[in-house]
Design a protein around this motif. Structure first.
Motif, PDB file in Angstrom:
ATOM      1  N   VAL A  38      -7.573   1.442   0.360  1.00 23.00           N
ATOM      2  CA  VAL A  38      -6.285   0.807   0.643  1.00 23.00           C
ATOM      3  C   VAL A  38      -5.508   1.765   1.546  1.00 23.00           C
ATOM      4  O   VAL A  38      -4.652   2.522   1.098  1.00 23.00           O
ATOM      5  CB  VAL A  38      -5.504   0.489  -0.648  1.00 23.00           C
ATOM      6  CG1 VAL A  38      -4.168  -0.195  -0.304  1.00 23.00           C
ATOM      7  CG2 VAL A  38      -6.304  -0.422  -1.552  1.00 23.00           C
ATOM      8  N   VAL A  39      -5.840   1.735   2.821  1.00 21.11           N
ATOM      9  CA  VAL A  39      -5.254   2.658   3.793  1.00 21.11           C
ATOM     10  C   VAL A  39      -4.755   1.862   4.994  1.00 21.11           C
ATOM     11  O   VAL A  39      -5.111   0.697   5.191  1.00 21.11           O
ATOM     12  CB  VAL A  39      -6.279   3.719   4.253  1.00 21.11           C
ATOM     13  CG1 VAL A  39      -6.603   4.671   3.113  1.00 21.11           C
ATOM     14  CG2 VAL A  39      -7.558   3.059   4.757  1.00 21.11           C
ATOM     15  N   VAL A  40      -3.935   2.512   5.799  1.00 21.94           N
ATOM     16  CA  VAL A  40      -3.304   1.832   6.925  1.00 21.94           C
ATOM     17  C   VAL A  40      -4.341   1.270   7.892  1.00 21.94           C
ATOM     18  O   VAL A  40      -4.182   0.169   8.427  1.00 21.94           O
ATOM     19  CB  VAL A  40      -2.356   2.800   7.650  1.00 21.94           C
ATOM     20  CG1 VAL A  40      -1.792   2.158   8.917  1.00 21.94           C
ATOM     21  CG2 VAL A  40      -1.227   3.220   6.732  1.00 21.94           C
ATOM     22  N   THR A  41      -5.414   2.024   8.129  1.00 22.48           N
ATOM     23  CA  THR A  41      -6.412   1.566   9.096  1.00 22.48           C
ATOM     24  C   THR A  41      -7.115   0.292   8.635  1.00 22.48           C
ATOM     25  O   THR A  41      -7.440  -0.577   9.443  1.00 22.48           O
ATOM     26  CB  THR A  41      -7.446   2.672   9.339  1.00 22.48           C
ATOM     27  OG1 THR A  41      -7.819   3.254   8.084  1.00 22.48           O
ATOM     28  CG2 THR A  41      -6.867   3.753  10.218  1.00 22.48           C
ATOM     29  N   THR A  42      -7.354   0.156   7.330  1.00 24.08           N
ATOM     30  CA  THR A  42      -7.950  -1.081   6.828  1.00 24.08           C
ATOM     31  C   THR A  42      -6.971  -2.231   6.952  1.00 24.08           C
ATOM     32  O   THR A  42      -7.355  -3.376   7.247  1.00 24.08           O
ATOM     33  CB  THR A  42      -8.383  -0.911   5.360  1.00 24.08           C
ATOM     34  OG1 THR A  42      -9.139   0.287   5.222  1.00 24.08           O
ATOM     35  CG2 THR A  42      -9.239  -2.080   4.904  1.00 24.08           C
ATOM     36  N   ILE A  43      -5.692  -1.961   6.723  1.00 22.72           N
ATOM     37  CA  ILE A  43      -4.666  -2.992   6.910  1.00 22.72           C
ATOM     38  C   ILE A  43      -4.622  -3.430   8.365  1.00 22.72           C
ATOM     39  O   ILE A  43      -4.553  -4.629   8.677  1.00 22.72           O
ATOM     40  CB  ILE A  43      -3.296  -2.466   6.455  1.00 22.72           C
ATOM     41  CG1 ILE A  43      -3.301  -2.177   4.944  1.00 22.72           C
ATOM     42  CG2 ILE A  43      -2.184  -3.459   6.797  1.00 22.72           C
ATOM     43  CD1 ILE A  43      -2.048  -1.513   4.427  1.00 22.72           C
ATOM     44  N   LEU A  44      -4.674  -2.472   9.287  1.00 22.09           N
ATOM     45  CA  LEU A  44      -4.668  -2.802  10.714  1.00 22.09           C
ATOM     46  C   LEU A  44      -5.897  -3.614  11.103  1.00 22.09           C
ATOM     47  O   LEU A  44      -5.824  -4.494  11.963  1.00 22.09           O
ATOM     48  CB  LEU A  44      -4.602  -1.514  11.539  1.00 22.09           C
ATOM     49  CG  LEU A  44      -3.309  -0.706  11.432  1.00 22.09           C
ATOM     50  CD1 LEU A  44      -3.420   0.592  12.222  1.00 22.09           C
ATOM     51  CD2 LEU A  44      -2.125  -1.515  11.920  1.00 22.09           C
ATOM     52  N   THR A  45      -7.038  -3.329  10.473  1.00 19.36           N
ATOM     53  CA  THR A  45      -8.246  -4.114  10.733  1.00 19.36           C
ATOM     54  C   THR A  45      -8.032  -5.564  10.326  1.00 19.36           C
ATOM     55  O   THR A  45      -8.435  -6.494  11.034  1.00 19.36           O
ATOM     56  CB  THR A  45      -9.440  -3.528   9.968  1.00 19.36           C
ATOM     57  OG1 THR A  45      -9.635  -2.166  10.361  1.00 19.36           O
ATOM     58  CG2 THR A  45     -10.711  -4.314  10.259  1.00 19.36           C
ATOM     59  N   GLY A  46      -7.389  -5.776   9.181  1.00 15.00           N
ATOM     60  CA  GLY A  46      -7.091  -7.138   8.739  1.00 15.00           C
ATOM     61  C   GLY A  46      -6.175  -7.873   9.701  1.00 15.00           C
ATOM     62  O   GLY A  46      -6.264  -9.106   9.846  1.00 15.00           O
ATOM     63  N   MET A 172      -0.168   2.299  -4.719  1.00 12.24           N
ATOM     64  CA  MET A 172      -0.473   1.408  -3.613  1.00 12.24           C
ATOM     65  C   MET A 172      -0.515  -0.051  -4.064  1.00 12.24           C
ATOM     66  O   MET A 172      -0.117  -0.950  -3.330  1.00 12.24           O
ATOM     67  CB  MET A 172      -1.786   1.821  -2.955  1.00 12.24           C
ATOM     68  CG  MET A 172      -1.627   3.072  -2.105  1.00 12.24           C
ATOM     69  SD  MET A 172      -3.100   3.535  -1.200  1.00 12.24           S
ATOM     70  CE  MET A 172      -4.088   4.218  -2.522  1.00 12.24           C
ATOM     71  N   LEU A 173      -0.993  -0.305  -5.274  1.00 16.37           N
ATOM     72  CA  LEU A 173      -0.977  -1.667  -5.804  1.00 16.37           C
ATOM     73  C   LEU A 173       0.454  -2.168  -5.974  1.00 16.37           C
ATOM     74  O   LEU A 173       0.769  -3.320  -5.639  1.00 16.37           O
ATOM     75  CB  LEU A 173      -1.715  -1.722  -7.143  1.00 16.37           C
ATOM     76  CG  LEU A 173      -3.240  -1.582  -7.087  1.00 16.37           C
ATOM     77  CD1 LEU A 173      -3.821  -1.524  -8.496  1.00 16.37           C
ATOM     78  CD2 LEU A 173      -3.861  -2.748  -6.313  1.00 16.37           C
ATOM     79  N   LEU A 174       1.331  -1.307  -6.484  1.00 15.70           N
ATOM     80  CA  LEU A 174       2.731  -1.687  -6.658  1.00 15.70           C
ATOM     81  C   LEU A 174       3.410  -1.932  -5.310  1.00 15.70           C
ATOM     82  O   LEU A 174       4.170  -2.904  -5.153  1.00 15.70           O
ATOM     83  CB  LEU A 174       3.475  -0.599  -7.435  1.00 15.70           C
ATOM     84  CG  LEU A 174       3.062  -0.422  -8.904  1.00 15.70           C
ATOM     85  CD1 LEU A 174       3.802   0.765  -9.527  1.00 15.70           C
ATOM     86  CD2 LEU A 174       3.344  -1.696  -9.703  1.00 15.70           C
ATOM     87  N   LEU A 175       3.125  -1.062  -4.339  1.00 10.48           N
ATOM     88  CA  LEU A 175       3.716  -1.242  -3.017  1.00 10.48           C
ATOM     89  C   LEU A 175       3.216  -2.522  -2.353  1.00 10.48           C
ATOM     90  O   LEU A 175       3.991  -3.254  -1.727  1.00 10.48           O
ATOM     91  CB  LEU A 175       3.394  -0.032  -2.134  1.00 10.48           C
ATOM     92  CG  LEU A 175       4.179   1.247  -2.432  1.00 10.48           C
ATOM     93  CD1 LEU A 175       3.611   2.413  -1.637  1.00 10.48           C
ATOM     94  CD2 LEU A 175       5.655   1.059  -2.126  1.00 10.48           C
ATOM     95  N   ALA A 176       1.914  -2.806  -2.487  1.00 11.90           N
ATOM     96  CA  ALA A 176       1.363  -4.033  -1.912  1.00 11.90           C
ATOM     97  C   ALA A 176       1.993  -5.256  -2.565  1.00 11.90           C
ATOM     98  O   ALA A 176       2.323  -6.240  -1.889  1.00 11.90           O
ATOM     99  CB  ALA A 176      -0.149  -4.062  -2.085  1.00 11.90           C
TER     100      ALA A 176
END
Length: 266
Positions: A38-46, A172-176
């Motif tokens: 759960v990192v920024v780069t995976t979010i950017l990939t999505g 990270m789960l709470l932030l998401a």
């Protein structure tokens, strides 16, 4: 004095991990792989997937691709759990002691670059928060501070990483959840599910599937390093699969959602 300081460092090395040092249970293994992906780069990939693909199709591709792509990683992790060795030491079986030095060097340089990229992203976030609060801005300083924190955690060895990763995964789960909640209050998820396809990044279903598979494959050099600390083969296999797939769905799903709503609002 020096010995008193270094005794608090981790004892991780190239030797097989002793059975009494294998502290990762199912929850810890799941949290480790969840927090790792759960990192920024995976979010950017999505964010690349929508609106080139319908949202539900994109999420199905992420689920199937990560569920299949993680299998080689799980198998390498099982080798690590069974032998207690790292991935690069296991590579000696294929390349020999001297031949394995080249992939080890490439892996080292890749991880160094990756660590500093993550530190830069963290430093940017910290710099933004401090600047918004106090008006002070110093991106290089905050990047170095973030990387220093990572090094201190790593020096503690796998025990330090396990402890931090559990709390990081929860955070990270709470932030998401907070981000999804905020988007739900300001946007309509029904519009996201029915939004028309718009070719923006030249992403086809096949390319999206390849991207998801490649993301999973990129973790293979670290699979045995993490999972050699698992208590059993079952823990290593189930924890890795569940943690990674859940993390990929969450991170890429978050990125696709943000991208979709951004396009819908112009």
């Amino acid at each position: 004095m020096f010995e008193q300081i270094t005794q608090h460092f981790g004892q991780d090395g190239l030797e097989p991990t002793a059975s009494d040092h294998r502290s990762l249970g199912l929850g810890g293994t799941t949290a480790l792989w969840l927090g790792a992906n759960v990192v920024v780069t995976t979010i950017l990939t999505g964010m690349l997937l929508v609106p080139d693909l319908p949202f539900l199709q994109a999420m199905l591709i992420v689920l199937v691709g990560s569920g299949l792509g993680i299998l080689p990683l799980v198998l390498v992790g099982l080798m690590g759990q069974r032998s207690g060795l790292t991935t690069m030491v296991l590579a000696r079986g294929s390349y020999g002691i001297h031949g394995a030095k080249l992939p080890s060097l490439v892996n080292l340089l890749t991880l160094l670059a990756w660590s500093w990229i993550q530190a830069l992203l963290a430093g940017m976030s910290l710099n933004y928060a401090v600047e918004a609060t106090t008006g002070y801005s110093n991106l290089p300083l905050f990047t170095v501070l973030c990387e220093t924190l990572v090094v201190l955690i790593a020096l503690r060895g796998h025990l330090g990483i396990e402890r931090v990763e559990r709390w990081a995964a929860i955070g990270m789960l709470l932030l998401a959840a907070a981000v999804f909640y905020a988007m739900g209050r300001n946007f309509q998820f029904g519009e996201l599910l029915s939004m028309p396809v718009q070719p923006r990044n030249e992403i086809t279903p096949g390319i999206a599937f390849d991207i998801v598979i490649a993301t999973a494959f990129s973790w293979i050099p670290l699979a045995a390093d993490y999972n050699r600390n698992c208590r059993s083969q079952g823990v290593a296999a189930v924890g890795t699969w569940v943690g990674y797939v859940a993390a990929t769905l969450l991170a890429m799903g978050l990125g696709a959602t943000v991208s979709g709503f951004s396009v819908l609002t112009g």
